[in-house]
Design an enzyme around this catalytic site. Structure first.
Site, PDB file in Angstrom:
ATOM      1  N   HIS A  46       1.082  -1.166   0.106  1.00 42.45           N
ATOM      2  CA  HIS A  46      -0.214   0.100  -0.112  1.00 42.45           C
ATOM      3  C   HIS A  46       0.819   0.733   0.099  1.00 42.45           C
ATOM      4  CE1 HIS A  46       0.076  -0.332   4.697  1.00 42.45           C
ATOM      5  NE2 HIS A  46       0.052   0.407   4.466  1.00 42.45           N
ATOM      6  N   HIS A  52      -1.813   4.643   9.659  1.00 41.79           N
ATOM      7  CA  HIS A  52      -1.297   4.671  10.065  1.00 41.79           C
ATOM      8  C   HIS A  52      -1.212   6.095  10.811  1.00 41.79           C
ATOM      9  CE1 HIS A  52      -0.470   2.572   5.996  1.00 41.79           C
ATOM     10  NE2 HIS A  52       1.025   2.392   6.972  1.00 41.79           N
ATOM     11  N   HIS A  89      10.285  -3.939   4.478  1.00 37.80           N
ATOM     12  CA  HIS A  89      10.298  -2.156   4.534  1.00 37.80           C
ATOM     13  C   HIS A  89      10.533  -1.683   5.359  1.00 37.80           C
ATOM     14  CE1 HIS A  89       5.736  -1.962   4.557  1.00 37.80           C
ATOM     15  NE2 HIS A  89       6.209  -0.982   4.886  1.00 37.80           N
ATOM     16  N   GLU A 116       3.421  -5.460   8.649  1.00 33.37           N
ATOM     17  CA  GLU A 116       2.567  -5.519   8.058  1.00 33.37           C
ATOM     18  C   GLU A 116       1.952  -6.583   7.379  1.00 33.37           C
ATOM     19  OE1 GLU A 116       2.570  -0.335   6.800  1.00 33.37           O
ATOM     20  OE2 GLU A 116       2.970  -2.053   5.552  1.00 33.37           O
TER      21      GLU A 116
END
Ligand code: DHB
Ligand code: FE
Length: 292
Positions: free
Chosen positions: A12, A59, A193, A240
């Site tokens: 995303h 977030h 990431h 995530e």
């Protein structure tokens, strides 16, 4: 009765949304990324569901450190795209499905998962970027969406095992809804990431691809991987990926309520698989699995 027809998995990255919104998607940096979703956009047109149950993470946009729900289900009629600091993305308002959402909340809470019920929230890139990747830039999203937010931002985060079991409870909830709706479940976020600290920029292609292999063929085994392995191998934001196990747990080959390892329905068909590095600081992974 309603049923889950397919699951979709995708990263995303917010820069993907910015690239689309600013007309940069055909630039050399972005072109290979968007090419990987060409199939998916046609597939979604050919297989438009009645509702998308979209598992994502906020977030610190709708929620803040003031309040940190582990699992939150959106029961509102609509959700505005959030302002994350540069104004809201120029994308359609997300239309909800309050009736199905309320039914799922009832069933899943009675199945011992403590959900937070959210009647008003804005949705950030965690939800709108997957919609943009799968739908392009329409005037309206193709169907109602039930947002399901998972805390993977502030520790402690839920385990993969719990996410996988929650997926099974969501499937049971959908299959007990008294309307013949076709429902897709999307698991979003990831892949490897890390956005901060000495390891910022970490990408682990081998781990990501092994995750995709196991998500397809050994989701039960994959669900046993502890959260610390995600962080070590896939970076601080790689966690995530536990959200993908919620969507995978809702597929027909996983047998709700059965003993571990018991046979479920047929294995899903892999309609599409894509992996690309880099998009901003992130490895992008994408899968479409169909119940057969
Ligand atoms: C990036 C990725 C994310 O998942 C996120 O939430 C923010 C930024 C990135 O790669 O830039
Ligand atoms: Fe993120």
């Amino acid at each position: 009765m309603a049923k889950i027809t397919a699951s979709v998995y995708t990263s995303h990255v917010p820069a993907i949304g910015a690239a689309l919104d600013q007309g940069k998607d055909q630039e050399p940096y972005w072109q290979p990324l968007f090419k990987g979703y060409k199939f998916s956009q046609q597939w979604l047109k050919d297989n438009t569901p009645d509702v998308i149950f979209l598992v994502y993470n906020d977030h610190a946009t709708a929620f803040s450190l003031d309040m940190i729900p582990t699992f939150a289900i959106g029961t509102a009629a609509e959700y505005a795209p959030a302002d994350e600091g540069w104004g809201p993305r120029p994308v359609p308002t997300v239309i909800g499905h309050p009736e199905l959402a309320a039914h799922i909340a009832h069933s899943v809470i009675q199945d011992d998962f403590d959900l937070t019920i959210v009647n008003k929230m804005a949705v950030d890139h965690g939800l709108t970027v997957p919609l943009s990747l799968m739908c392009g830039q329409p005037d309206a999203w193709p169907c109602p969406v039930i947002p399901f937010a998972v805390n993977v931002v502030q520790y402690p985060v839920p385990s993969g095992r719990r996410c996988f079991m929650l997926g099974q409870a969501i499937r049971k909830a959908v299959e007990s809804y008294d309307q013949p709706l076709k429902v897709q479940i999307w698991g979003t976020g990831g892949m490897s990431h890390q956005l901060q600290g000495p390891r910022a920029g970490l990408i682990n292609k081998a781990w990501d691809n092994a995750f995709l292999d196991r998500l397809i063929a050994d989701p039960e085994g994959l669900s046993q991987v502890p959260h610390i392995d995600y962080v070590r191998e896939a970076g601080s934001e790689g966690i995530e990926l536990v959200m993908w196990l919620i969507a995978r747990g809702a597929m027909a080959d996983v047998n709700p309520g059965a003993a571990p390892g018991a046979a479920g329905g047929p294995a899903p068909k892999v309609a599409h698989r894509f992996y690309h590095v880099p998009a901003s600081n992130t490895a992008v992974g994408h899968l479409i699995l169909e119940n057969t």
